[in-house]
Design a protein around this motif. Sequence first.
Motif, PDB file in Angstrom:
ATOM      1  N   THR A   1       0.747  -1.369  -0.013  1.00  0.00           N
ATOM      2  CA  THR A   1      -0.084   0.117   0.046  1.00  0.00           C
ATOM      3  C   THR A   1       0.896   1.165   0.020  1.00  0.00           C
ATOM      4  O   THR A   1       2.241   1.169   0.519  1.00  0.00           O
ATOM      5  CB  THR A   1      -0.811   0.041   1.231  1.00  0.00           C
ATOM      6  OG1 THR A   1      -0.129  -0.237   2.552  1.00  0.00           O
ATOM      7  CG2 THR A   1      -1.825  -1.274   1.208  1.00  0.00           C
ATOM      8  N   PRO A   2       0.461   2.320  -0.500  1.00  0.00           N
ATOM      9  CA  PRO A   2       1.135   3.519  -0.538  1.00  0.00           C
ATOM     10  C   PRO A   2       1.512   4.095   0.755  1.00  0.00           C
ATOM     11  O   PRO A   2       1.019   3.812   1.730  1.00  0.00           O
ATOM     12  CB  PRO A   2       0.175   4.665  -1.359  1.00  0.00           C
ATOM     13  CG  PRO A   2      -0.793   3.870  -2.105  1.00  0.00           C
ATOM     14  CD  PRO A   2      -1.013   2.515  -1.212  1.00  0.00           C
ATOM     15  N   VAL A   3       2.710   4.636   0.942  1.00  0.00           N
ATOM     16  CA  VAL A   3       2.990   5.162   2.240  1.00  0.00           C
ATOM     17  C   VAL A   3       2.536   6.434   2.710  1.00  0.00           C
ATOM     18  O   VAL A   3       2.628   7.310   1.830  1.00  0.00           O
ATOM     19  CB  VAL A   3       4.887   5.187   2.245  1.00  0.00           C
ATOM     20  CG1 VAL A   3       5.201   5.712   3.499  1.00  0.00           C
ATOM     21  CG2 VAL A   3       5.331   3.827   1.660  1.00  0.00           C
ATOM     22  N   PRO A   4       1.934   6.781   3.682  1.00  0.00           N
ATOM     23  CA  PRO A   4       1.357   7.880   4.183  1.00  0.00           C
ATOM     24  C   PRO A   4       2.379   9.105   4.082  1.00  0.00           C
ATOM     25  O   PRO A   4       3.515   8.764   4.458  1.00  0.00           O
ATOM     26  CB  PRO A   4       0.515   7.689   5.478  1.00  0.00           C
ATOM     27  CG  PRO A   4       1.180   6.309   6.123  1.00  0.00           C
ATOM     28  CD  PRO A   4       1.608   5.654   4.627  1.00  0.00           C
TER      29      PRO A   4
ATOM     30  N   GLU B   1       2.981  10.932   6.713  1.00  0.00           N
ATOM     31  CA  GLU B   1       3.563  11.170   8.073  1.00  0.00           C
ATOM     32  C   GLU B   1       4.748  10.360   7.938  1.00  0.00           C
ATOM     33  O   GLU B   1       5.746  10.488   8.393  1.00  0.00           O
ATOM     34  CB  GLU B   1       2.659  10.667   9.212  1.00  0.00           C
ATOM     35  CG  GLU B   1       1.469  11.425   9.361  1.00  0.00           C
ATOM     36  CD  GLU B   1       0.293  11.273   8.231  1.00  0.00           C
ATOM     37  OE1 GLU B   1       0.306  10.417   7.531  1.00  0.00           O
ATOM     38  OE2 GLU B   1      -0.197  12.628   8.181  1.00  0.00           O
ATOM     39  N   LYS B   2       4.814   8.938   7.438  1.00  0.00           N
ATOM     40  CA  LYS B   2       6.013   8.248   7.430  1.00  0.00           C
ATOM     41  C   LYS B   2       6.996   8.835   6.272  1.00  0.00           C
ATOM     42  O   LYS B   2       8.021   8.708   6.874  1.00  0.00           O
ATOM     43  CB  LYS B   2       5.667   6.686   6.898  1.00  0.00           C
ATOM     44  CG  LYS B   2       4.418   6.006   8.159  1.00  0.00           C
ATOM     45  CD  LYS B   2       5.325   5.155   8.758  1.00  0.00           C
ATOM     46  CE  LYS B   2       4.558   4.579   9.681  1.00  0.00           C
ATOM     47  NZ  LYS B   2       3.680   3.226   9.334  1.00  0.00           N
ATOM     48  N   LEU B   3       6.667   9.166   5.275  1.00  0.00           N
ATOM     49  CA  LEU B   3       7.599   9.852   4.323  1.00  0.00           C
ATOM     50  C   LEU B   3       8.261  10.906   4.776  1.00  0.00           C
ATOM     51  O   LEU B   3       9.533  11.016   4.583  1.00  0.00           O
ATOM     52  CB  LEU B   3       6.858  10.265   3.060  1.00  0.00           C
ATOM     53  CG  LEU B   3       6.272   9.281   1.991  1.00  0.00           C
ATOM     54  CD1 LEU B   3       5.489   9.741   1.025  1.00  0.00           C
ATOM     55  CD2 LEU B   3       7.346   8.554   1.616  1.00  0.00           C
ATOM     56  N   SER B   4       7.678  11.755   5.642  1.00  0.00           N
ATOM     57  CA  SER B   4       8.607  12.809   6.334  1.00  0.00           C
ATOM     58  C   SER B   4       9.160  12.645   7.472  1.00  0.00           C
ATOM     59  O   SER B   4       9.857  13.380   8.016  1.00  0.00           O
ATOM     60  CB  SER B   4       7.561  14.076   6.353  1.00  0.00           C
ATOM     61  OG  SER B   4       6.306  13.530   7.227  1.00  0.00           O
ATOM     62  N   ASP B   5       8.931  11.371   7.660  1.00  0.00           N
ATOM     63  CA  ASP B   5       9.908  11.128   9.210  1.00  0.00           C
ATOM     64  C   ASP B   5      11.343  11.047   8.877  1.00  0.00           C
ATOM     65  O   ASP B   5      11.754  10.316   7.950  1.00  0.00           O
ATOM     66  CB  ASP B   5       9.215   9.642   9.551  1.00  0.00           C
ATOM     67  CG  ASP B   5       9.983   9.333  11.052  1.00  0.00           C
ATOM     68  OD1 ASP B   5      10.615  10.017  11.632  1.00  0.00           O
ATOM     69  OD2 ASP B   5       9.124   8.411  11.532  1.00  0.00           O
ATOM     70  N   ALA B   6      12.147  11.561   9.612  1.00  0.00           N
ATOM     71  CA  ALA B   6      13.683  11.912   9.437  1.00  0.00           C
ATOM     72  C   ALA B   6      14.452  10.521  10.025  1.00  0.00           C
ATOM     73  O   ALA B   6      15.672  10.242   9.513  1.00  0.00           O
ATOM     74  CB  ALA B   6      14.146  13.016  10.024  1.00  0.00           C
ATOM     75  N   ARG B   7      13.565   9.633  10.820  1.00  0.00           N
ATOM     76  CA  ARG B   7      14.580   8.600  11.370  1.00  0.00           C
ATOM     77  C   ARG B   7      14.562   7.529  10.216  1.00  0.00           C
ATOM     78  O   ARG B   7      13.751   7.412   9.279  1.00  0.00           O
ATOM     79  CB  ARG B   7      13.521   8.132  12.428  1.00  0.00           C
ATOM     80  CG  ARG B   7      13.686   8.930  13.769  1.00  0.00           C
ATOM     81  CD  ARG B   7      12.628   8.078  14.684  1.00  0.00           C
ATOM     82  NE  ARG B   7      11.417   8.036  14.196  1.00  0.00           N
ATOM     83  CZ  ARG B   7      10.262   7.705  14.934  1.00  0.00           C
ATOM     84  NH1 ARG B   7      10.594   7.145  16.054  1.00  0.00           N
ATOM     85  NH2 ARG B   7       9.027   7.627  14.380  1.00  0.00           N
ATOM     86  N   ARG B   8      15.787   7.027  10.209  1.00  0.00           N
ATOM     87  CA  ARG B   8      16.032   5.842   9.552  1.00  0.00           C
ATOM     88  C   ARG B   8      15.794   4.290   9.856  1.00  0.00           C
ATOM     89  O   ARG B   8      15.459   4.229  10.902  1.00  0.00           O
ATOM     90  CB  ARG B   8      17.617   5.678   9.257  1.00  0.00           C
ATOM     91  CG  ARG B   8      18.341   6.873   8.288  1.00  0.00           C
ATOM     92  CD  ARG B   8      19.760   6.978   8.160  1.00  0.00           C
ATOM     93  NE  ARG B   8      20.375   5.516   7.579  1.00  0.00           N
ATOM     94  CZ  ARG B   8      20.555   5.395   6.535  1.00  0.00           C
ATOM     95  NH1 ARG B   8      20.049   6.433   5.522  1.00  0.00           N
ATOM     96  NH2 ARG B   8      21.178   4.376   5.898  1.00  0.00           N
ATOM     97  N   GLY B   9      15.369   3.627   8.715  1.00  0.00           N
ATOM     98  CA  GLY B   9      14.746   2.397   9.107  1.00  0.00           C
ATOM     99  C   GLY B   9      15.925   1.379   9.626  1.00  0.00           C
ATOM    100  O   GLY B   9      17.001   2.015   9.503  1.00  0.00           O
TER     101      GLY B   9
END
Length: 513
Positions: free
Chosen positions: A394-397, A399-407
């Motif tokens: 599913t497309p990424v919302p 809020e998640k896209l703009s999160d600066a933390r790395r996975g």
Amino acid sequence: MLTKVYGSAVFGVEATTITVEVNVDIGVGYHLVGLPDNAIRESNFRIAAALQNNGYKIPGKKLILNMSPADLRKEGSAYDLTLAMGVLVATGQIAELNPLSEYIIMGELSLDGNLQPIRGALPISLKAKEEGFRGFILPKQNAKEAAIVEGIDVFGIDNIKEVIDFFNKNIPLTKIEVDMEAEFYNHLEHPEFDFADVKGQESIKRCMEIAAAGGHNIILIGPPGSGKTMLAKRLPSILPPMTLQESLETTKIHSVAGRTTEKGGIMTSRPFRSPHHTISDVALVGGGQYPQPGEISLAHNGVLFLDELPEFKRGVLEVMRQPLEDRDVTISRAKFTVTYPSSFMLVASMNPSPGGYFNDPDAPVMSSPAEMQRYLSKISGPLLDRIDIHIEVTPVPFEKLSDARRGEASIVIRERVSNARKIQSERFMDSENVHYNAQMGVKQIRKFCKLDEASLQLLKTAMERLNLSARAYDRILKVARTIADLEASEEINGNHISEAIQYRSLDRDGWFG
């Protein structure tokens, strides 16, 4: 005077030694026999120019050059150097201070005597060692690859003059040496594509981890821009590092295809192949008049990524069914048969409908049921059955896209995957052709995927509701076994089975009618 020089021909991924016999007789003429192709027949022009530009010549005598075994077809331009050295020694233009019979000599000549790279240097080197040759003389561009083989001296040369001086004046050639292990482990560096760059998509990353841990085929279904290609490109970064044996196998195939010089000899990272959807069936599985490995063999021990799966011609996808099961592909011709290994992970992606969106009222493009059916019918049920994991992306919302933390980084995931693979290696220690869960046959599934009563009932209910095939049943058990291995659990429990059932999206109602 009769002289013998030795070269080599490659069929499939194995080499066969070729004896070039040069006989000088009274008369005039240059006769090349032994089923050479056009590239070899034209070699006399290249040889004549190369010798002339280095102070030698093809004399005006009757030369008969036989390539033995004479009933085996020879192809390519790699015999130029072999033939040239045979002519020089047979016509008495150079001495034989080092015995020709102890060396395999291969290389394509330029008109000035410089050497061009050849194909199949690694299989030739392996065969030369096996048959007891002392050394292998070949172009410098291929020397590193050939020097991987221990127990044979490999000499990389730039010009025919170096070879002439070696046999005529005993001027030594520089031996190429490769520290195989150092060469191999130096390349295990930080991956170019890292899962740390992926925002969100935690459930899909979990799927990728399971797929990598068990070597399972996976298909990603989602609308444009949801990250399917981005995720697929990062899959090799979490696969366990190649073993030396796997590296040699993969290098052999790429050597035959002539692709190793650009990679500096040995293949140290797992291949990732992503052919365009206009590819032909021969280009995908291999073949041609003189068979060459296809994309599925070039992806051996790595990943084959088919982006936009329904856009591939149906006939092209169908030819993959047998290699996906057998993990090799056999190409038969009237006079010979070659087999190429093709043990790869298939990663496919597709949009859920021709417009790219499925059951989404806000979608910019809607597709009719007939269009949907026509689109999805391009992928056959038997092919989908061979894909262990189906997952919707599913497309990424925002809020998640703009999160600066790395996975989570690939190297951390790879550690867990490697631990699961170690468990599988120990489990299948006694099985010659099975190394990880995806390769299990019916016998191994019955032995290592035993279920308790509750798990069995859960699986039975899912099978009946989703109308799954017997092959899908086996796939669920394999994936559940891998999930258990990631948790270092000896037994498969209900949680493992229920998670594995979730990864059969395309078997649910609403797909394929």
